[in-house]
Design a protein around this motif. Sequence first.
Motif, mmCIF file in Angstrom:
data_model
loop_
_atom_site.group_PDB
_atom_site.id
_atom_site.type_symbol
_atom_site.label_atom_id
_atom_site.label_comp_id
_atom_site.label_asym_id
_atom_site.label_seq_id
_atom_site.Cartn_x
_atom_site.Cartn_y
_atom_site.Cartn_z
ATOM 1 N N UNK A 134 10.549 -32.123 107.011
ATOM 2 C CA UNK A 134 9.911 -32.416 105.728
ATOM 3 C C UNK A 134 9.102 -33.714 105.816
ATOM 4 N N UNK A 135 9.665 -34.756 106.413
ATOM 5 C CA UNK A 135 8.946 -36.030 106.549
ATOM 6 C C UNK A 135 7.685 -35.837 107.388
ATOM 7 N N UNK A 136 7.820 -35.095 108.501
ATOM 8 C CA UNK A 136 6.658 -34.848 109.359
ATOM 9 C C UNK A 136 5.579 -34.070 108.599
ATOM 10 N N UNK A 155 7.878 -32.278 98.555
ATOM 11 C CA UNK A 155 8.985 -31.381 98.900
ATOM 12 C C UNK A 155 8.646 -29.946 98.485
ATOM 13 N N UNK A 156 8.061 -29.797 97.313
ATOM 14 C CA UNK A 156 7.693 -28.460 96.838
ATOM 15 C C UNK A 156 6.617 -27.846 97.739
ATOM 16 N N UNK A 159 5.397 -24.294 102.422
ATOM 17 C CA UNK A 159 4.982 -24.071 103.820
ATOM 18 C C UNK A 159 6.034 -23.269 104.582
ATOM 19 N N UNK A 160 7.269 -23.341 104.099
ATOM 20 C CA UNK A 160 8.371 -22.580 104.680
ATOM 21 C C UNK A 160 8.518 -21.209 104.009
ATOM 22 N N UNK A 184 3.789 -25.683 92.157
ATOM 23 C CA UNK A 184 3.111 -26.680 91.321
ATOM 24 C C UNK A 184 3.254 -26.298 89.851
ATOM 25 N N UNK A 185 3.039 -25.021 89.544
ATOM 26 C CA UNK A 185 3.174 -24.561 88.161
ATOM 27 C C UNK A 185 4.611 -24.728 87.666
ATOM 28 N N UNK A 186 5.580 -24.475 88.535
ATOM 29 C CA UNK A 186 6.983 -24.655 88.160
ATOM 30 C C UNK A 186 7.284 -26.125 87.875
#
Length: 167
Positions: free
Chosen positions: A9-11, A42-43, A48-49, A140-142
Amino acid sequence: MTEQATTPFWRFSLHFYRQAGVSDACIALQDGRGVDVNLLLFLFWLASEGRQLSSGEVKKLDDQVRDWRILTIVPIRDARRKLKGAATLVEPGKQEAFRNKVKAIELEAERLQQEALYDVTKSGPLGAPAPPKDAARSNVAAYERAIGKNFPGNAVDVLLGGFESAI
């Protein structure tokens, strides 16, 4: 953001944040809509996952990070911003050097928040499976629904474009 890369996540955040316009869009949403940039990142990482979250799931995450954000990140950021160019008794060069140390501490607080958010995923995947681009838009909408604020379309467009470049 520093080069320290302790989690996927940081990367991802380091890479995504460098995309054209992303940092400005994140700061505009932070300052204008009260967005937690680490939660927003994070979202996007979850997207991306291939993970899409509901507004309830985003609200729960926001509730989990709120105390850390209020206790550390917000006051440290405020101190850093107030120091920029402020006329004080301290010589400007020394004040700027101190401000840079505060900035490093702020970044470490953000990294710790990201690490804690990443740890949430260790108990199993969040949300539902979805194609990354769809998940990004939906996440983003959430987030908008979770905090009850609409994000400016231009900022969202920049973020979604940066996301497409980052994945």
